[in-house]
Write a protein that holds these residues in place. Structure first.
Motif, PDB file in Angstrom:
ATOM      1  N   ALA A 204     -44.600 -53.866 -58.380  1.00 16.31           N
ATOM      2  CA  ALA A 204     -45.568 -53.110 -59.173  1.00 16.31           C
ATOM      3  C   ALA A 204     -45.181 -51.634 -59.231  1.00 16.31           C
ATOM      4  O   ALA A 204     -45.202 -51.013 -60.301  1.00 16.31           O
ATOM      5  CB  ALA A 204     -46.969 -53.275 -58.590  1.00 16.31           C
TER       6      ALA A 204
ATOM      7  N   LEU B 119     -51.384 -47.961 -60.723  1.00 15.65           N
ATOM      8  CA  LEU B 119     -51.280 -48.732 -59.488  1.00 15.65           C
ATOM      9  C   LEU B 119     -52.638 -48.913 -58.825  1.00 15.65           C
ATOM     10  O   LEU B 119     -52.853 -49.893 -58.102  1.00 15.65           O
ATOM     11  CB  LEU B 119     -50.318 -48.030 -58.521  1.00 15.65           C
ATOM     12  CG  LEU B 119     -49.948 -48.779 -57.248  1.00 15.65           C
ATOM     13  CD1 LEU B 119     -49.209 -50.070 -57.576  1.00 15.65           C
ATOM     14  CD2 LEU B 119     -49.092 -47.895 -56.343  1.00 15.65           C
TER      15      LEU B 119
ATOM     16  N   VAL C 135     -54.337 -52.170 -59.523  1.00 14.71           N
ATOM     17  CA  VAL C 135     -53.542 -53.248 -58.928  1.00 14.71           C
ATOM     18  C   VAL C 135     -53.847 -53.359 -57.435  1.00 14.71           C
ATOM     19  O   VAL C 135     -54.012 -54.464 -56.894  1.00 14.71           O
ATOM     20  CB  VAL C 135     -52.036 -52.996 -59.147  1.00 14.71           C
ATOM     21  CG1 VAL C 135     -51.204 -54.043 -58.413  1.00 14.71           C
ATOM     22  CG2 VAL C 135     -51.705 -53.008 -60.629  1.00 14.71           C
ATOM     23  N   GLN C 136     -53.947 -52.218 -56.761  1.00 17.20           N
ATOM     24  CA  GLN C 136     -54.254 -52.234 -55.332  1.00 17.20           C
ATOM     25  C   GLN C 136     -55.636 -52.813 -55.064  1.00 17.20           C
ATOM     26  O   GLN C 136     -55.827 -53.581 -54.117  1.00 17.20           O
ATOM     27  CB  GLN C 136     -54.177 -50.810 -54.770  1.00 17.20           C
ATOM     28  CG  GLN C 136     -52.776 -50.256 -54.700  1.00 17.20           C
ATOM     29  CD  GLN C 136     -52.710 -48.982 -53.882  1.00 17.20           C
ATOM     30  OE1 GLN C 136     -53.218 -48.914 -52.771  1.00 17.20           O
ATOM     31  NE2 GLN C 136     -52.090 -47.958 -54.442  1.00 17.20           N
TER      32      GLN C 136
ATOM     33  N   VAL D 273     -55.725 -56.786 -57.082  1.00 15.11           N
ATOM     34  CA  VAL D 273     -54.695 -57.777 -56.749  1.00 15.11           C
ATOM     35  C   VAL D 273     -54.340 -57.741 -55.273  1.00 15.11           C
ATOM     36  O   VAL D 273     -54.239 -58.795 -54.625  1.00 15.11           O
ATOM     37  CB  VAL D 273     -53.430 -57.539 -57.607  1.00 15.11           C
ATOM     38  CG1 VAL D 273     -52.351 -58.558 -57.252  1.00 15.11           C
ATOM     39  CG2 VAL D 273     -53.761 -57.600 -59.091  1.00 15.11           C
TER      40      VAL D 273
ATOM     41  N   CYS E  94     -45.107 -50.124 -51.981  1.00 17.08           N
ATOM     42  CA  CYS E  94     -45.289 -49.677 -53.368  1.00 17.08           C
ATOM     43  C   CYS E  94     -44.468 -48.423 -53.636  1.00 17.08           C
ATOM     44  O   CYS E  94     -43.857 -48.270 -54.705  1.00 17.08           O
ATOM     45  CB  CYS E  94     -46.765 -49.405 -53.651  1.00 17.08           C
ATOM     46  SG  CYS E  94     -47.847 -50.841 -53.573  1.00 17.08           S
TER      47      CYS E  94
END
Length: 261
Positions: A12, A31, A34-35, A38, A217
């Motif tokens: 990602a 991001l 997403v954190q 997901v 990440c």
């Protein structure tokens, strides 16, 4: 953190930073969802984890810009001096005042949606006789950077996602804005992550960053940021402006969707 989660975080960070680094956006703003959605990072720990991503990912693009001379000039200094005090104030507000995200998301959507659309339209009609916008004064740039620093400290977003569209919209070239915005994002993220780490020693709750995930990440962003910064000189100004406008629309749309949900 298990290996699948770490690899997902790395991928990602890599993909996001390749797309965002050419226009001075760290990718942390993309991001963040997403954190949360997901990777399962809780709030407020997601904010310092996002700042940790910026710390690890930032040197990739900055190294490339340093080699090409993109970090020279007063703009980098103005943005760093403005955002530094702001990010400390924002971190303290986030921990002790715990402001709700709804108002912030609304403000970002209201700001970036029309700004992104205007950037795209103005770029597509660049051949028209419209006079170029006047560049902001150093005092205006510093004040804007301080406000963005506060927002970055509270919500863990890269300042470039806000500074880039505004400064480019005011007439500055993307190649000049991008290195300075990334430098300001990196410096303030170092200070912001450190502030959260110190506050976690005296405050209960999930305040410290998720170190392993933030590093995973960030390593992806380190590689992607270097590639994105290397790609920038090969892209014409028109393409960079369109990319920045599309990213602004994407960020604004993302927050608008979150408000509706």
């Amino acid at each position: 953190m298990d290996w699948p989660t770490g690899l997902l975080g790395f991928a990602a960070g890599l993909l996001i930073s390749v797309a965002t680094a050419p226009v001075g956006v760290s990718g942390a703003v993309f991001l963040l969802p997403v954190q949360v959605s997901v990777l399962g990072v809780p709030s407020p720990a997601v904010t310092p984890t996002n700042l940790l991503y910026n710390v690890v990912a930032g040197p990739g693009a900055l190294l490339r810009h340093h080699r090409s001379g993109g970090l020279r000039g007063p703009l980098t200094r103005l943005l760093v001096l403005g955002t530094l005090p702001g990010v400390v104030v924002g971190a303290v507000i986030r921990v002790f005042a715990v402001p709700g995200p709804s108002v912030f998301r609304l403000l970002i959507a209201v700001l970036l949606l029309p700004l992104g659309g205007w950037l795209c339209l103005r770029t597509l009609h660049r051949a028209s006789r419209t006079a170029p916008a006047r560049e902001p004064s150093p005092r205006t740039i510093t004040r804007l950077a301080m406000a963005v620093g506060v927002a970055g400290g509270i919500y863990g977003i890269g300042g470039g996602s806000l500074l880039g569209p505004i400064l480019v919209g005011r007439g500055m070239p993307v190649a000049k804005v991008a290195p300075a915005a990334l430098a300001a994002t990196f410096v303030t993220s170092v200070v912001g992550a450190g502030t959260y780490a110190l506050l976690s020693l005296t405050t209960t709750g999930d305040i410290a960053p998720y170190w392993s995930l933030g590093l995973a990440c960030g390593l992806g962003g380190l590689c992607g940021g270097y590639l994105g910064a290397r790609l920038q000189p090969r892209l014409p100004e028109t393409a960079l402006r369109l990319l920045l406008g599309v990213l602004a629309l994407g960020i604004g749309g993302l927050y608008a969707i979150q408000i509706v949900r």
